[in-house]
Design an enzyme around this catalytic site. Structure first.
Site, PDB file in Angstrom:
ATOM      1  N   ASP A   1      -3.482   1.501  10.012  1.00  0.00           N
ATOM      2  CA  ASP A   1      -4.649   2.378  10.141  1.00  0.00           C
ATOM      3  C   ASP A   1      -5.122   2.403  11.585  1.00  0.00           C
ATOM      4  O   ASP A   1      -5.533   3.436  12.094  1.00  0.00           O
ATOM      5  CB  ASP A   1      -5.773   1.912   9.208  1.00  0.00           C
TER       6      ASP A   1
ATOM      7  N   CYS B   1       0.840  -1.207   0.000  1.00  0.00           N
ATOM      8  CA  CYS B   1       0.000   0.000   0.000  1.00  0.00           C
ATOM      9  C   CYS B   1       0.871   1.251   0.000  1.00  0.00           C
ATOM     10  O   CYS B   1       2.066   1.189  -0.339  1.00  0.00           O
ATOM     11  CB  CYS B   1      -0.969  -0.006   1.179  1.00  0.00           C
TER      12      CYS B   1
HETATM   13  O1  RI2 Z   1      -0.788   7.281   7.762  1.00  0.00           O
HETATM   14  P1  RI2 Z   1      -0.066   6.554   6.679  1.00  0.00           P
HETATM   15  O2  RI2 Z   1       1.186   5.900   7.208  1.00  0.00           O
HETATM   16  O3  RI2 Z   1       0.195   7.435   5.480  1.00  0.00           O
HETATM   17  O4  RI2 Z   1      -1.033   5.413   6.103  1.00  0.00           O
HETATM   18  C1  RI2 Z   1      -1.448   4.324   6.858  1.00  0.00           C
HETATM   19  C2  RI2 Z   1      -2.374   3.443   6.095  1.00  0.00           C
HETATM   20  O5  RI2 Z   1      -3.462   4.185   5.539  1.00  0.00           O
HETATM   21  C3  RI2 Z   1      -3.820   3.584   4.285  1.00  0.00           C
HETATM   22  O6  RI2 Z   1      -5.195   3.402   4.141  1.00  0.00           O
HETATM   23  P2  RI2 Z   1      -6.032   4.009   2.866  1.00  0.00           P
HETATM   24  O7  RI2 Z   1      -5.192   3.975   1.634  1.00  0.00           O
HETATM   25  O8  RI2 Z   1      -6.447   5.422   3.273  1.00  0.00           O
HETATM   26  O9  RI2 Z   1      -7.253   3.115   2.761  1.00  0.00           O
HETATM   27  C4  RI2 Z   1      -3.040   2.301   4.186  1.00  0.00           C
HETATM   28  O10 RI2 Z   1      -3.689   1.200   4.773  1.00  0.00           O
HETATM   29  C5  RI2 Z   1      -1.783   2.708   4.912  1.00  0.00           C
HETATM   30  O11 RI2 Z   1      -0.978   1.615   5.294  1.00  0.00           O
END
Ligand code: RI2
Length: 330
Positions: free
Chosen positions: A200, A131
């Site tokens: 998350d 991701c």
């Molecule tokens: O706060 P940071 O480290 O940037 O992101 C943390 C997590 O948020 C994202 O969720 P999505 O893409 O919004 O569903 C991903 O799951 C990623 O690992």
């Protein structure tokens, strides 16, 4: 009083994932509260202002269910508003300054995580990430600048393809990135030295809720004896899990997987799009926070330190009611 257009735009942006990533949506939530306070044009009555801010808080929290960083950011601001007294102008200032403080601390935390986490990266490491996580990228970029990383494998991360954001983000810093499909993780794991992902939500037992597929990556890494690090700010720890609440998993529209025409043609097929999964603590070697590196089993200590003040209130009822009781009740 009407909700300012800019606040609605942020809420919509979070919902549709134009604004995404657990840290970023938390900062956007704080920003929305700040904008709402600055644009309050209702009666000059503190009670009315609090009610208005409660509506905004509820609107922002309702945009996405899984990343606890979002309600934690709102709690941070609203709890301070709840404790404060004064006229509308004074209350507005409280909202604005606490929202700004949250944003600043959040950005600093990401930098600190980069520096702390980079120390855990081996020399000449091949790293795999899944991701797009700002916190994980901070570790990777810092370690790369220290000359430690030779290559990063980044998964596509279907169906939303956040891997492409990772590719762009890391490449901009000169990090050599190779994109692989999610299904190639086990094939490639032999070449990988360490896995670094974001989070998350982290539960009190150390389980990590992160982008769908993270638990498969961790399982494969475990099988190959490759260490798994989770980079996460302390506002990604969930206080509600202290009293046994489960982390809700977001299911997103099937049209993120297949086009509507396909769904229309195949009416008998169900298409499921769970956005997150849970990696048990046994599959995680360490969680890198801005306060230091902890084993997942120590998540409870982070929670007690950061949210201990709320524990009694949490035990008395639901998180929304409790943490906003002075402010959210209409
Ligand atoms: O706060 P940071 O480290 O940037 O992101 C943390 C997590 O948020 C994202 O969720 P999505 O893409 O919004 O569903 C991903 O799951 C990623 O690992």
């Amino acid at each position: 009083m009407e909700i300012p257009a800019k606040v609605l735009e942020i809420a919509e942006g979070i919902k549709t994932m134009r604004i995404r990533g657990a840290g970023r949506i938390a900062r956007a939530a704080a920003e929305a509260l700040k904008i709402a306070a600055e644009n309050y044009k209702g009666p000059n009555d503190p009670g009315e202002f609090r009610k208005y801010m409660s509506r905004i808080a509820n609107l922002v929290i309702s945009t996405r269910p899984t990343a606890v960083s979002l309600p934690n950011a709102v709690i941070y601001v609203m709890y301070n508003l709840g404790k404060a007294s004064g006229n509308v102008e004074e209350l507005k200032r409280i909202v604005v300054s606490t929202a700004e403080k949250f944003i600043e601390e959040s950005l600093n935390a990401v930098k600190k995580i980069g520096m702390i986490g980079a120390r855990r990266i081996k020399d000449n490491a091949v790293v795999l990430t899944h991701c797009h996580s700002t916190a994980a990228a901070s570790v990777i970029i810092t370690a790369y600048k220290m000359g430690k990383i030779v290559k990063v494998y980044s998964t596509e991360t279907r169906p939303f393809y956040q891997g492409r954001i990772t590719y762009k983000h890391l490449s901009e810093h000169g990090v050599p990135v190779t994109q692989i499909p999610d299904s190639a993780v086990r094939y490639i794991m032999n070449e990988v030295d360490q896995v670094v992902v974001g989070a998350d939500t982290i539960a009190s037992n150390g389980a990590v809720v992160n982008k769908i597929g993270t638990s498969q990556v961790a399982l494969v890494a475990h099988e190959a004896r490759v260490r798994v690090f989770v980079a996460a700010e302390t506002y990604k720890f969930s206080p509600a899990t202290l009293i046994g609440e489960l982390v809700p998993i977001e299911f997103r529209p099937p049209t993120e997987i297949v086009p509507q025409e396909w769904i229309d043609k195949h009416r008998n097929v169900e298409v499921l799009n769970p956005a997150f999964d849970v990696t048990p603590p046994e599959y995680i070697d360490a969680i890198i926070t801005e306060q230091g590196v902890i084993p997942p089993q120590s998540a409870i200590l982070v929670l007690l330190e950061r949210f201990g003040w709320a524990l009694e209130k949490i035990k008395q009822g639901g998180l929304g009611k409790i943490l906003f009781e002075e402010t959210l009740e209409e």
